[in-house]
Design a protein around this motif. Sequence first.
Motif, short mmCIF file in Angstrom:
data_model
loop_
_atom_site.label_atom_id
_atom_site.label_comp_id
_atom_site.label_asym_id
_atom_site.label_seq_id
_atom_site.Cartn_x
_atom_site.Cartn_y
_atom_site.Cartn_z
N LYS A 3 -2.23 6.32 8.93
CA LYS A 3 -1.31 5.26 8.51
C LYS A 3 -1.95 3.89 8.77
O LYS A 3 -2.50 3.64 9.84
N PRO A 4 -1.90 2.99 7.80
CA PRO A 4 -2.55 1.69 8.02
C PRO A 4 -1.79 0.88 9.06
O PRO A 4 -0.56 1.00 9.18
N PRO A 5 -2.48 0.03 9.81
CA PRO A 5 -1.80 -0.84 10.78
C PRO A 5 -0.99 -1.89 10.02
O PRO A 5 -1.24 -2.15 8.84
N SER A 6 -0.05 -2.51 10.69
CA SER A 6 0.63 -3.64 10.05
C SER A 6 0.24 -4.92 10.77
O SER A 6 -0.60 -4.91 11.67
N VAL A 7 0.87 -6.00 10.34
CA VAL A 7 0.44 -7.30 10.83
C VAL A 7 1.16 -7.69 12.11
O VAL A 7 2.38 -7.57 12.21
N GLN A 8 0.41 -8.12 13.10
CA GLN A 8 0.95 -8.62 14.35
C GLN A 8 1.20 -10.12 14.24
O GLN A 8 2.25 -10.62 14.59
N ASN A 9 0.20 -10.81 13.71
CA ASN A 9 0.30 -12.27 13.64
C ASN A 9 -0.64 -12.81 12.56
O ASN A 9 -1.70 -12.23 12.29
#
Lengths: 383, 383
Positions: A3-9
Amino acid sequence: MSKPPSVQNVSATPAALRVDWTNGAVSEFAGLWLRDNRPDDRDPHSGQRLIDVTDLPEDPRIRSAVARDGVVVIEWEGESQRTSFDLVWLLEHAADRARQRPELATRLWLEGAAVDAPRDLAWTTLAEAQSDAAARLAWLTRLLQDGIAFVSSVPCNEAAILEAMALIGRIAETNYGLVFDVRSVPQPENLAYSDFGLGLHTDNPYREPVPGFQALHVLVASPAGGESLFADGFAIAERLRAIEPDAFSRLTQTPVPFLYRSKDAELYAERPLIQLSARGDVTAVHYNSRSIAPLRLSASDTRPYYAAYRRFGALLRDARFQLQLKLDGGSVVVFDNQRILHGRKGYSSARYPRHLRGCYLTRDSVYGETALLRRRLAREAQQ
Amino acid sequence: MSKPPSVQNVSATPAALRVDWTNGAVSEFAGLWLRDNRPDDRDPHSGQRLIDVTDLPEDPRIRSAVARDGVVVIEWEGESQRTSFDLVWLLEHAADRARQRPELATRLWLEGAAVDAPRDLAWTTLAEAQSDAAARLAWLTRLLQDGIAFVSSVPCNEAAILEAMALIGRIAETNYGLVFDVRSVPQPENLAYSDFGLGLHTDNPYREPVPGFQALHVLVASPAGGESLFADGFAIAERLRAIEPDAFSRLTQTPVPFLYRSKDAELYAERPLIQLSARGDVTAVHYNSRSIAPLRLSASDTRPYYAAYRRFGALLRDARFQLQLKLDGGSVVVFDNQRILHGRKGYSSARYPRHLRGCYLTRDSVYGETALLRRRLAREAQQ
C-alpha cells in the motif's frame, strides 16, 4: 505492491516543494520541474506535453502549497492560475524507476558454469505462456532482468517459433528474412551455417540496429556435440573494468568496423566492443571476431588495443564464466543479443543432423509487451 | 575514382611494414594488425575470420617483406609459413574510410533558411530512381551525406510509398503498422494526428531502436498552412557545442526518459538529447518535448539541466536554422530521423484536408542498399 504511503506534511520554498510521507520518506520537487510537468499542459487524450521548454518561465516561484483530498495545490508568484498535482503521481515520480519498472532492475550473473539453467533461469511452456498472463509477465520480467530465459514444449515445426514469439515481441525482419535456419549448408555465407564450433559472440554487430533479442528454437538436437554456450557480457565487461580498467576504457573508446558482405547484402557499422551509456553504465557488448573488418588504429594504438581486446577475449574463453547446456528439441531460448553472448560446440552434421530456427525481436517490443501486460494485470486486479 | 597508385618501395622492421606509394604517400601496418588480417585465416567463401584474438601470437615479428606481382610477401620470425597481402587491399585499408564509403562523409548544413531545397538537396523522380541505377546511387549517397532528400512524381495512392521505399531500404514495422497516416482525427493518441503546428522534433525517441529513417509521402497537400520544417540536428548540436560547451555536455550526459502510452502500447526508453560516439562525435539527436516523461534530476541538477535544455530548444526555434518548404502532392521526403528534425506549421483540417502517409526504414538497410548498389555498379563498370 505494498500500500502506498500517504502524506504527512507538505511545505514549500519559492524554489521547491517538499513532501513528507507517512513512511518517513521525504521527497523534494523543484518548482521548475513542477512547472514543466503541469497536468494542464498535457493533452488530456494522448497525455503528450503541449508546450516546449522555451514556453516555460525561466524562474517559476512557488507562493504556496497546500495538500487536500489527494492533491497538492500550488500557487505561483505572479501567476493567477493554480496547479494541482495528484499525490499518487508525485509519489510515483519520486520513487525509484525500478520500483515502477521491475524489468529495468538488471541482475548480472558472472559464474556461468555454476548456473543451473532449469533452476536459476526462467522457464515456461508455450501452453502456460499462452494461457496464464501472470506467468507470462513473470517470465518476461526475468528475461529482461537476467538477459536470458527459456520456453519448453514448443512444437517442432517450422512455424512454431513465430507463434511463440507473438507472445514476447515483434519480429525484426532482416536480409535473412523473418527467420533464419541454423544448420550446415555447403559453402555457407555465414559460419553459423557450418559444423564449426562457435566461440561466444553476439550476432550482427554490423547491423544498425543490432538485433535486440534473439530466439533460437531447437527443431532437431544433435545427440553428440552442438551444446549451447552462453555468458553474461555485462558481467564479464564489469569484471574487466574491475581488474583492468585501462583495457576496459580502451574497448569502450575505440570504434570497431564490422562488416558483412554476401551476394545480396553489404552491411557495415562501427561501434566499440563495449558500449557505455552517458552515465558510464555498460549498455551493450558487441563481440564477433568473424565479422570484425581490419581495425583502423594508429601505430601507437595498435599494441595496447590488441592487448585489451585479447584480455576481453580471454575472459570470454574462461570456462568458469560459461553456461553450457544441451537444449532438447522443442526448446526455445530467448536472449538479449546486446548483452548475452552465445556460442556452440562443434558437431558432425554428416553423422547427426542439427537444426535450429532463429529470429530476432526488436528491443522495444519486448519491453513494451512487458509494460503493457503489467498495466493490464494491475488494472484487472483493481476491478 | 582515380587510378590507384602503385608501390614505390616496401620495407619492414620486426614490428611494422612500411609501404611507399608512387604518389608520395606512406602507409605503416603494424605486424600484429597484419597477423590478425592474414587472408589464410579467413573463410574463403564467407570472408569471415576463422580465428579469435586469443589465437594470435602475442608478439608476431616480421623477418622480411618483399613486394612482387601485386602482393607483398611477409616472412615471420619463428614461423615457417609466409603470408601474402594483396597490395590493392593494403592500399584500401590504409585509405580514409570515406574514400571507400562516400556516404560516411557527412555534410552538415546549419543555415536552413538559406537552403533552397530544389537547388541544394537531392531530388529524383520515382521513374528515374527505378530505371537509372547510377542516379539512384547518387541520390542515396546524398541522402546519407545531407540527412535528407526528396522524390517527386510519386503517384498519390496509398500503396505508392511502399513501392518507392523498396528502392531505398527496408520498412521497420512498429506498433503503428507498416505505414502511418498523418491527418487530423478526433481524440488523437499522438498530437501528430491533429491540426496543431508541431515544433521541430525527431520521432519516437521512446522506441528502441529509434526509427533510423523516416519517409513522408504527401497524398493531399493543404493549400493553406501545413508547411514542412526541417533542420539539421547535428549542425545545431555542433553550434551549441561551440557557443555553450557546458550546456552541450550536460545534454550529452543526462539520460532523459521518453514515454509513449496508448491503449495498445507502452514504450519507454532513456537516452540523452544529444548522443555522442565513443570518440565524441554527435551520432544522434533526440528531441521531442511531447513525449518526454518527467525528468529524473537531483535538486542540484535541475536548474542547470533546464537551462541547457532551454538553450538547445531556443536554437531549434531560431528561424535562421529552419528549412521551410511546401511539399506538393506526390512528393516524398526521406530523412535521417536521428539527425534531421522535422515539424510543420498548423493548418485547419475543417477548411482543407491534409494527408501524409509515412513509414520508417531501418538504418542499416539504407546504408546497405547504397553500398550494394555501389559495388554492383563498380563491378558492371569493370566488365
